[in-house]
Scaffold this motif. Sequence first.
Motif, PDB file in Angstrom:
ATOM      1  N   UNK A  58       0.726  -1.445  -0.071  1.00 13.67           N
ATOM      2  CA  UNK A  58       0.239  -0.055   0.188  1.00 13.67           C
ATOM      3  C   UNK A  58       0.754   1.275  -0.058  1.00 13.67           C
ATOM      4  N   UNK A  59       2.169   1.272   0.031  1.00 12.06           N
ATOM      5  CA  UNK A  59       3.032   2.451   0.129  1.00 12.06           C
ATOM      6  C   UNK A  59       3.614   2.424  -1.125  1.00 12.06           C
ATOM      7  N   UNK A  60       3.634   1.301  -2.015  1.00 14.83           N
ATOM      8  CA  UNK A  60       4.157   1.347  -3.496  1.00 14.83           C
ATOM      9  C   UNK A  60       5.603   1.698  -3.516  1.00 14.83           C
ATOM     10  N   UNK A  61       6.401   1.520  -2.380  1.00 10.33           N
ATOM     11  CA  UNK A  61       7.831   2.016  -2.523  1.00 10.33           C
ATOM     12  C   UNK A  61       8.132   3.481  -2.571  1.00 10.33           C
ATOM     13  N   UNK A  90      -4.684   8.377  -2.709  1.00  9.36           N
ATOM     14  CA  UNK A  90      -5.536   7.948  -3.755  1.00  9.36           C
ATOM     15  C   UNK A  90      -5.830   6.270  -3.575  1.00  9.36           C
ATOM     16  N   UNK A  91      -4.656   5.663  -3.954  1.00  7.65           N
ATOM     17  CA  UNK A  91      -4.451   4.268  -3.894  1.00  7.65           C
ATOM     18  C   UNK A  91      -5.140   3.599  -2.619  1.00  7.65           C
ATOM     19  N   UNK A  92      -5.059   4.386  -1.569  1.00  2.30           N
ATOM     20  CA  UNK A  92      -5.336   3.631  -0.099  1.00  2.30           C
ATOM     21  C   UNK A  92      -6.854   3.868   0.007  1.00  2.30           C
ATOM     22  N   UNK A  93      -7.466   4.895  -0.572  1.00  6.14           N
ATOM     23  CA  UNK A  93      -8.843   5.178  -0.489  1.00  6.14           C
ATOM     24  C   UNK A  93      -9.550   4.117  -1.439  1.00  6.14           C
ATOM     25  N   UNK A  94      -9.156   3.589  -2.532  1.00  4.07           N
ATOM     26  CA  UNK A  94      -9.631   2.944  -3.112  1.00  4.07           C
ATOM     27  C   UNK A  94      -9.616   1.452  -2.605  1.00  4.07           C
ATOM     28  N   UNK A 129      -2.051   3.905   8.279  1.00  6.59           N
ATOM     29  CA  UNK A 129      -0.662   3.792   8.299  1.00  6.59           C
ATOM     30  C   UNK A 129       0.290   4.074   7.092  1.00  6.59           C
ATOM     31  N   UNK A 130      -0.237   3.816   5.864  1.00 12.24           N
ATOM     32  CA  UNK A 130       0.405   3.565   4.669  1.00 12.24           C
ATOM     33  C   UNK A 130       0.405   5.066   4.233  1.00 12.24           C
ATOM     34  N   UNK A 241       8.112  -6.441  -0.370  1.00 12.06           N
ATOM     35  CA  UNK A 241       7.240  -7.658  -0.309  1.00 12.06           C
ATOM     36  C   UNK A 241       7.736  -9.006  -0.138  1.00 12.06           C
ATOM     37  N   UNK A 242       9.105  -9.088  -0.835  1.00 11.48           N
ATOM     38  CA  UNK A 242       9.996 -10.148  -0.464  1.00 11.48           C
ATOM     39  C   UNK A 242      10.481 -10.245   0.826  1.00 11.48           C
ATOM     40  N   UNK A 243      10.789  -9.184   1.343  1.00  8.40           N
ATOM     41  CA  UNK A 243      11.237  -8.864   2.787  1.00  8.40           C
ATOM     42  C   UNK A 243      10.192  -9.352   3.880  1.00  8.40           C
TER      43      UNK A 243
END
Length: 506
Positions: A58-61, A90-94, A129-130, A241-243
């Motif tokens: 959700x943070x997308x790097x 915007x991404x987290x509201x979606x 949090x994101x 994500x791998x982490x």
Amino acid sequence: MSIIKKLASQTAIYGLSSIFGRFLNYLLVPLYTYHFSAAEYGVVSEFYAYAGFFAVLLVFGFETGYFRFRDKNDPQRDSAYSTALWFVLGANLVFLLLIRLVRTPLSEALHYAHHPEYVEWFAIILGLDAIASIPFARLRAENKAFRFAGIKILEILVTVGLSLFFIAYCPPLYAKNEQVWFAPIYDPGIGLGYVFIANLAASGVKFVLLTPQLKGLIWGFDRVLFRKMVGYSLPMVVIGFAGIVNEMLDRALLKYLLPHDPLMNMRMLGIYSACYKLSILMSLFIQAFRYAAEPFFFAYADKSDARRVYADVMKYFVIFCMAIFLLVTLYIDFFQYFIGREFRAGLGVTPILLLANLFLGIYVNLSIWYKLTDRTLMGAFVSLGGALITIGLNLWWIPHYGYVGSAWATLACYAAMAVVSYLLGRRYYPVAYDLKRIAFYIAFGLGLYFAREPLLTYGYRSWQAGTLLMGSYLLSAALFEFRGLFHFRKKLPAGDSGKSLGPGRK
């Protein structure tokens, strides 16, 4: 050395706040393990394992992408910050809207059909949090460590306070008298759900405190810059994500791969997760180091002596991490009381997990080669390789060795990632790390750890053996490093800035 001291001071600020905050948060471990069964604690552990994956996605790097593209010349109108903030918001509201739509089938798929509210509560926590991660990144970039630390500590105080109130204070009083003053806000049927409610309230408080940083939204959204940030940041999602796969997947898989009945599997998951918490001191230091080191590595990269400084940072990092390893393992008879008696059956995994976190920290240091040379995609492949090791070894070892197999899989993964990252760093961004000294401290620390049992056999008390061995390590490190620092300053030619290490090939 002045540069390392500056980094150390920043790490100390983040570290002390994290240690204080996490210590408060750590009080929740005995609270949970003394008030809930191992199976119930397994539910909390499972949700936090899933949450780790979404926290990265959700943070997308864009947290690291902001550090890479931020405008140092005009920080008061930084389009990299506003662009990152608009996108993550915007991404987290979606995301929250989608969870609202599918919460019932999703909770059924996770075997929590009777508690779909758990899914929705946790989704809101993740979204808040994101979004907050971008303002926090700006505070770090501006060296506002005290504000950063203050908000983090207050968030944890709210979590701990509400957890103590709803889990420890309310139940016994309500059982005696249902007309107590807190009856309008307390429902004993929620039970374990108050763990999530406390976290949700704390995330809300944190978000409110960060609203002054949200004014950066008025600087607008730069589409051209956004495309550059996406190209740089998305590989960081793979890396993150791998982490999380390496850190959290074992707790997600134990429920399904342990060869017991479902209730016993959840009990084993709870025991493993509680003992995992005993490696908290190492995790705290690595987290504090990350907060301070990431902006430092970027800011100092153009200095002529950068690589020599990075090498020194690595050495002192390992020295400190081995001290933490010994502190916990040599005094494990004390640390064990931070978890309930039912959970102490898994104490044997704690040294393995501490050592695994040490190699994770080494990998964090080594990761500068792909961040500074814009080879984040290659860094993603390293992390993916580690994730494959984690998945493969967990699938292989959990059915045979239980949660001990998970601990060894974590160690194998992080050690392999550190070795591969070092080899790639030698090619793309060579740094003359003092491998002999680093290997010595790791071997010396492990030797002292294994010397504990023979000392106990010879009649030493646990605290006596621990103090003798811990003192030996600290004294040896002080003597070696003081002498090394003296000779380094004596022999260093005037004007030497470490250029002999050679340029990195981009």
